[in-house]
Design a protein around this motif. Structure first.
Motif, PDB file in Angstrom:
ATOM      1  N   SER A 143       0.821  -1.214   0.000  1.00 26.39           N
ATOM      2  CA  SER A 143       0.000   0.000   0.000  1.00 26.39           C
ATOM      3  C   SER A 143       0.846   1.251   0.000  1.00 26.39           C
ATOM      4  O   SER A 143       1.823   1.356   0.751  1.00 26.39           O
ATOM      5  N   ALA A 144       0.461   2.180  -0.849  1.00 31.01           N
ATOM      6  CA  ALA A 144       1.153   3.471  -0.898  1.00 31.01           C
ATOM      7  C   ALA A 144       0.092   4.559  -0.903  1.00 31.01           C
ATOM      8  O   ALA A 144      -1.057   4.305  -1.270  1.00 31.01           O
ATOM      9  N   LYS A 145       0.478   5.745  -0.464  1.00 30.35           N
ATOM     10  CA  LYS A 145      -0.474   6.849  -0.477  1.00 30.35           C
ATOM     11  C   LYS A 145       0.218   8.128  -0.932  1.00 30.35           C
ATOM     12  O   LYS A 145       1.345   8.408  -0.537  1.00 30.35           O
ATOM     13  N   PHE A 146      -0.486   8.869  -1.777  1.00 34.31           N
ATOM     14  CA  PHE A 146       0.025  10.147  -2.246  1.00 34.31           C
ATOM     15  C   PHE A 146      -0.692  11.267  -1.512  1.00 34.31           C
ATOM     16  O   PHE A 146      -1.917  11.266  -1.404  1.00 34.31           O
ATOM     17  N   THR A 147       0.081  12.209  -1.002  1.00 31.15           N
ATOM     18  CA  THR A 147      -0.536  13.384  -0.398  1.00 31.15           C
ATOM     19  C   THR A 147       0.433  14.564  -0.527  1.00 31.15           C
ATOM     20  O   THR A 147       1.547  14.389  -1.018  1.00 31.15           O
ATOM     21  N   THR A 148      -0.022  15.731  -0.139  1.00 31.24           N
ATOM     22  CA  THR A 148       0.895  16.876  -0.151  1.00 31.24           C
ATOM     23  C   THR A 148       1.038  17.376   1.287  1.00 31.24           C
ATOM     24  O   THR A 148       0.170  17.110   2.129  1.00 31.24           O
ATOM     25  N   ALA A 149       2.115  18.110   1.525  1.00 30.09           N
ATOM     26  CA  ALA A 149       2.353  18.624   2.876  1.00 30.09           C
ATOM     27  C   ALA A 149       1.169  19.491   3.312  1.00 30.09           C
ATOM     28  O   ALA A 149       0.676  19.372   4.442  1.00 30.09           O
ATOM     29  N   ILE A 150       0.696  20.332   2.388  1.00 31.58           N
ATOM     30  CA  ILE A 150      -0.428  21.226   2.717  1.00 31.58           C
ATOM     31  C   ILE A 150      -1.688  20.408   3.011  1.00 31.58           C
ATOM     32  O   ILE A 150      -2.424  20.722   3.944  1.00 31.58           O
ATOM     33  N   ARG A 151      -1.908  19.368   2.229  1.00 33.24           N
ATOM     34  CA  ARG A 151      -3.130  18.580   2.456  1.00 33.24           C
ATOM     35  C   ARG A 151      -3.102  17.899   3.822  1.00 33.24           C
ATOM     36  O   ARG A 151      -4.117  17.831   4.508  1.00 33.24           O
ATOM     37  N   ILE A 152      -1.940  17.387   4.212  1.00 30.19           N
ATOM     38  CA  ILE A 152      -1.846  16.759   5.543  1.00 30.19           C
ATOM     39  C   ILE A 152      -2.303  17.763   6.611  1.00 30.19           C
ATOM     40  O   ILE A 152      -3.143  17.460   7.460  1.00 30.19           O
TER      41      ILE A 152
END
Ligand SMILES: Nc1ncnc2c1ncn2[C@@H]1O[C@H](COP(=O)(O)OP(=O)(O)O)[C@@H](O)[C@H]1O
Ligand SMILES: [Mg+2]
Ligand SMILES: [Zn+2]
Length: 271
Positions: A143-152
């Motif tokens: 499992s992998a997940k994509f996110t951005t620093a701002i979204r976190i």
């Protein structure tokens, strides 16, 4: 996979459900049944549907942006950079990322991720980070997940609504943080663009320290070197420990591609 003994199920009525199935063997359930010695058993569909299903669920979970959905490391182009140094650097980056994928089983044990950076925006960092996540899902079914620093940070803040009067930390913030801490491979895009504050430091420290200790893989992209991140030294030192810096070309492919498109268009108009 070993066969599993099962009670005989009543067969499904034929109808739209069956007509729409992609797989005639398992009717898209991922399992096929067979009879042996009068008993009905089930095993994974011989068309590989179960594996496809797992991968597709993982890809859905990964939340890879549409634009980057099916990209691979191999399809990362290196001859589209106009400067020689940029092309050479892109070649090196591609080799490193290709080896990162082939050696991933070993690397996973060490928990080492990558920190893809370049001053220039549009040089291919997000594209490469996403390609690595795609390949880890497809090749290793991890499992992998994509996110951005701002979204976190935004998602953490959004867990507060309705709990503003409470002194206690809302459980949902904890749950969200736990989810981010536990995902085996996490892509944090564009770290360093968020406004710095002690609160931001504390959240990133909590996430990254936990991921470092539990050897979870984190892949960062950024427009600044680790040492120039406007984050607390404790956070920067965690990032240095958990990810190898990989310098990307300082050339915007986005601009180069746009220029090329305009030149082609101009040529068409001039005739
Ligand atoms: N090596 C490459 N080959 C093909 N397209 C690329 C390459 N690098 C970047 N692109 C394209 O250029 C655009 C900007 O790339 P991106 O990865 O978002 O840049 P960055 O994250 O460095 O700002 C994207 O549309 C991406 O698909
Ligand atoms: Mg980017
Ligand atoms: Zn099937």
């Amino acid at each position: 996979m070993q066969a599993m003994k099962q009670k005989r199920q009543p067969s499904k009525p034929s109808g739209i459900e069956v007509i729409n199935c992609q797989c005639p063997i398992c009717k898209d359930t991922g399992w096929e049944t067979y009879i042996k010695g009068g008993y009905e058993y089930s095993r994974e569909c011989s068309n590989g549907c179960r594996t496809k299903k797992i991968k597709s669920n993982k890809l859905q979970f990964a939340e890879i942006p549409k634009e980057f959905e099916s990209l691979t490391v191999e399809s990362f182009e290196t001859d589209c950079y106009s400067q020689i140094e940029a092309r050479e650097r892109a070649e090196m980056v591609k080799t490193m990322c290709r080896n990162y994928i082939t050696e991933f089983s070993k690397i996973k044990e060490s928990g080492k991720g990558l920190y893809l950076y370049s001053k220039e925006k549009g040089s291919g960092k997000t594209r490469m980070a996403v390609s690595i996540a795609n390949e880890i899902i497809n090749r290793y079914m991890i499992s992998a997940k994509f996110t951005t620093a701002i979204r976190i940070l935004d998602e953490i803040k959004s867990t507060w609504s309705g709990n503003r009067d409470s002194d206690m930390q809302p459980l949902s913030e904890m749950q969200l943080l736990n989810e981010i801490k536990r995902v085996p491979v996490l892509v944090i895009d564009d770290i360093g663009v968020e406004k710095s504050s002690p609160w931001v430091d504390e959240k990133f420290y909590s996430i990254l320290d936990s991921r470092l200790i539990s050897k979870m893989i984190t892949i960062f992209t950024s427009n600044v070197k680790i040492e120039d991140l406007k984050l607390d030294e404790r956070v920067r030192s965690r990032i240095s420990k958990m990810a190898l810096p990989v310098q990307f070309p300082d050339e915007s492919i986005r601009n180069t591609l746009a220029r090329k498109e305009n030149n082609d268009f101009l040529r068409l108009l001039i005739g």
